[in-house]
Structure formats: structure tokens, C-alpha cells
Design an enzyme around this catalytic site. Sequence first.
Site, short mmCIF file in Angstrom:
data_model
loop_
_atom_site.label_atom_id
_atom_site.label_comp_id
_atom_site.label_asym_id
_atom_site.label_seq_id
_atom_site.Cartn_x
_atom_site.Cartn_y
_atom_site.Cartn_z
N GLU A 1 9.74 2.02 10.42
CA GLU A 1 10.53 3.42 10.75
C GLU A 1 9.73 4.52 10.69
O GLU A 1 8.97 4.61 9.77
CB GLU A 1 11.64 3.45 9.54
CG GLU A 1 12.67 4.33 9.82
CD GLU A 1 12.46 5.79 9.15
OE1 GLU A 1 12.24 6.77 9.98
OE2 GLU A 1 12.35 5.71 7.88
N GLY B 1 6.68 5.47 7.81
CA GLY B 1 5.64 6.68 7.93
C GLY B 1 5.53 7.11 9.12
O GLY B 1 6.67 7.51 10.07
N SER B 2 4.36 7.98 9.57
CA SER B 2 4.13 8.63 10.86
C SER B 2 4.19 7.65 12.25
O SER B 2 3.80 6.68 12.01
CB SER B 2 3.10 9.55 10.87
OG SER B 2 1.79 8.80 10.99
N THR B 3 4.70 8.01 13.43
CA THR B 3 4.74 7.47 14.58
C THR B 3 3.22 7.11 14.92
O THR B 3 2.77 6.09 15.32
CB THR B 3 5.27 8.47 15.61
OG1 THR B 3 6.75 8.62 14.91
CG2 THR B 3 5.17 7.62 16.87
N CYS C 1 12.83 11.99 7.21
CA CYS C 1 12.52 11.71 8.54
C CYS C 1 13.89 11.97 9.05
O CYS C 1 14.13 12.00 10.31
CB CYS C 1 12.48 10.31 8.62
SG CYS C 1 12.93 9.12 7.68
N GLU D 1 7.88 16.87 15.51
CA GLU D 1 8.37 16.67 14.15
C GLU D 1 7.63 17.43 13.25
O GLU D 1 6.17 17.64 13.30
CB GLU D 1 8.16 15.18 13.77
CG GLU D 1 8.51 14.96 12.34
CD GLU D 1 8.55 13.64 12.02
OE1 GLU D 1 9.30 13.14 11.24
OE2 GLU D 1 7.32 13.00 12.14
N LYS E 1 0.71 -1.18 0.06
CA LYS E 1 0.06 -0.27 0.12
C LYS E 1 0.96 1.23 0.07
O LYS E 1 1.35 1.57 1.10
CB LYS E 1 -0.74 0.08 1.20
CG LYS E 1 -2.22 1.06 1.00
CD LYS E 1 -2.65 1.32 2.31
CE LYS E 1 -2.10 2.41 3.09
NZ LYS E 1 -1.96 3.86 2.47
#
Length: 541
Positions: A293, A265-267, A327, A425, A212
Site C-alpha cells: 500500500e 510506504g512510498s511508491t 495516505c 503526493e 523493519k
Amino acid sequence: MKETIFRHSTPINEPIRNYAPGSPERASIKARLESLASERINIPCIINGKEVETGKMGKAVMPHDHQHVLGDYHLAGEQELEAAVSAARGAKADWEHASWDERAAVFLRAADLLAGPYRDLLNGATMLGQSKSVFQAEIDAACELIDFLRFNVSFYQQILAQQPHSSPGIKNWMDYRPLEGFVLAVTPFNFTAIAGNLPTAPALLGNTVIWKPSHTQMYSAHYLMKLFEEAGLPPGVINMVGAEGRKAGPALLAQRDLAGVHFTGSTATFESIYRQVGESISSYDSYPRIVGETGGKDFVFAHPSADEHALAIALIRGAFEYQGQKCSAASRAYIPGSLWPQVKQRLVDEISTIKMGDVRDFGNFMNAVIDDRSFKKIVGYIDHARSHPDASILVGGGHDDSTGYFIEPTVIVASDPGYRSMREEIFGPVLTVFVYDDKDLEDTIEICNRGSAYALTGSVFARDRLAAEDISGKLRHAAGNFYINDKPTGAVVGQQPFGGARKSGTNDKAGSLLNLYRWLSPRTVKETYVPPKAYGYPFMD
């Protein structure tokens, strides 16, 4: 049946083309950009090797010219997601039982195709669809992905060669099996190389994958699938589905045979995936491997002995290349008061010369941020700094989304090291600086260590070698990738395996053997040549 032990050549990192004026590669990519921009393509899902159109559409646009539509992608619904799972299941047996070198040949061929006829195509698609300069696209979509494909084969070969000792009369070996079930690869917009590596690394080892991509990377993702198919990837091994996360998560993470998740992607999204897997843990056939990650709040720490010129250039490149949408981008800096006047002036002078605009103008150092949502989020941090007593804008801060999502390179100076843009971030071209008193060096090192929830990348600048070593040791857990007298970006496959801990992910180090181990389930096998035929032992006599 082949009676051969293959030893593939030791890979070397793909040379980076510089696209200098008058070079053949510059003329070639310019022509490809013109060709790509002149057409509007259809981007279907690819399920079991077939193009699947759903009629529910999204638009792939140029971030630097958001009225220019590059393509229309089809969004997978529940039916298509189930079909992708079925395809991955159906392809698993044949793919797993193919010899390892046959699987490797697919991805080595993909690397050679990308190094040759597909180079301009993937670079051009990344430039137009993700608003990357030609150099940023070259080091990403071409060189890094080529490196991933070649080095992963070499790493796999090294793993297979790691075998246990066999005693006389016994043969022991390690059978490196793929996981049981399918792997879900969820990839980000900012690196075409990551989008290519996350599904192919597990696939190389015999896993089948549902991929995806980010909705803002669907344009280059489409051409990645074309690359893999031309390289000989069998149907069903990697199934690409454009899908909304809120639909894909429940449909795919609840499958009994989910074997693993390969995520960048995002946390927040990663924690949501982790939570959903945890809530379903008793329903799986095996415990899914979760490799992620995520975010970063990457730092540059300057010692009073730092070279102020090198420091300023590292801050500019580290913070503003690809608009800070890495990142690993330098996002917070700790600079001693004794150096600040020189560094401050150099930042102002250098940043004032930075050009920003369309990727097709090679004179631009910066381009646009990815979409309207990112634009508004980043502008929100800039506006907050304008009005907050603990912050001031040193340079930049301008923004305009009338044609493209453009934000000037911005430096915020924070009087409080806990100010929000020193902790959170942003994922945009915003660097926040905290100026510390030289006598507070030790306290500031600890503030840097615990100044954010993340621990992805960081760097120290110091001419004093012992100081650099001391600070590196004290910040040992603050970054998974650490740099001395360099910007905290630009990890190279095989040289600086990439990943961080804390809220930055599981630190499974893409670009090394460590990541591949996560997609294997080893079986230990012992064969006894002449088994005993009596149950008794000598001690019984």
C-alpha cells in the site's frame, strides 16, 4: 492433543474514547505522557527474542519539540540482518505446526492487553513520537490495532472453514499452509496500527517475520514489541530490526527463502523493492508474494447539489487531521463555481480558528509534521505556489521549524487542474482546489479520474442521489476506497477494507480476508477410503 473445534467470539470494533475534560481517560493519558516524556529509553533490535545492541545509533525525538529526545535506537547492520533471517528460519517449524488457535490466542491476548494496561502506553508513545493528537492516537494505536488483531483471527477462522465438497467414498479438504520461508514487513511512521498489523497478520497464519519499522516510528515500535512479547509471542516469530533501507533491501530481498513482502510506504520505495525482487526472481525457492500500500493523491469531488457546509468540514478534517500525513488524506478537490464563494468563505473562516502545537495541549487540532525532511518538502510546494502563475494561496502557508516542524493548514487554489500540487503526493497539510465551471461537469469528472497516478481514496459530495451514483460509477477505478458525502479518510477494520490500485498499491485490502489469503499457500488433499484394486474401467468390457 486437543479434541476441540474453537469458535472465537465475533469481534466488534473497539469503542473510541473521547478524552473529554473531566474524564478518567483524560487524566490517565495526561499522567502517562508526563511519565514518558521524563525518560530517555534505549531501543534495541529484537532478534530471536533477545535485545541486540549495535552501537550504531539513531535518535527518536518529538517532532513538535525536536530537541527533546525520547530514546536512542540501535541500527542493524549486515550481521544483525543475517541473524534475524536465521532466527526466522529457526522459529518457523514450531510456529507453523502450533495449532491455529494457539497462534490466535497470542494475538487475541495482545488485543486485550492493548485495550487495557497497554492503551495509555501505546497511545502516549504514538502521540509523543509521531506527533498525533490524543484522538488521532486513540483511533490508530489503540482502536484500529485492536481491531486488526481481533478481526484477523475471525477472518482466519472463516478461511479455515471454507472447505471443498466431498463425494461418497472420498474426503476432500483444504490445508491452509503458511508460505515457505520468511516474510519481510516494512512499515511506515504514520500509523502505529499499520506497524502492528503488517508483521502480525502473516505471523497469525504461521509465517515468521522480519519487521523493519520506519526510523521515525521506532519509539512506539519498541513498545509494540513489548506488547507482543507479553502476549506470549515465541522468540524468532517476529524479529524487529531498525535498519537503513539501502542496507536492509540488498541483505533481505536477496535471500533464497524470501516468501513475501508486506509493505506500506512510498511508491518509489515500493517500486524499488519490486524491482529488486524481479531482478532476483530466478534465485528464489518460491515466487515471493508482494503486497504493498503506497501513495495517494486523494480527491473530493463536489457536484453542484452538494451541501457546502458539510463539504467544507469534510475538506478540513480530511486534509488537515494528523497534518495531512495519511495516505488517504484529502489532497485535491474539484468544486463547482456555483458553490465556490460559500465554500471558500467557510474554509477561510474555519481554518482561521485551528490551533496548532504540542500534543500535550489537547486544545490543538493539529501538531507537527514528522521530521525535517518532510518539513522541507512540504514547504517547497507552498513556496512554489506563492510564485507560480497557475496557483495562489487562499489561506495558511506559514511555517516554523525552530521548536517543532510546524506548518499551517494551507489551501492552494489552482487555475490549472494539472498544476503540480493537484497531481503529486505532498503528505502534509496542503489541500489544492480546482474550481470548475458547472457546465464542464462531465469533463471535470474525467480530469479527476486521470488527474493523478494514484487511486487510493476519493469521495463525492452531492445531495442529488442520481448524480452521486453517476459520479461514483465514472470514478469507479479512481479510488479503492470511495466515500459518498464523507471525507476520504477513516477506514474502519471490518467495515471499509483498505487499499487502492494504480500507483497506490496492490489493493489487497487490509482489514479483510483478502489480505490474509496472500500469506497462505493452500494444499488440496483428497483421501479415498477404499481405493480400486484393478486398473480396468467398465468401458473396456
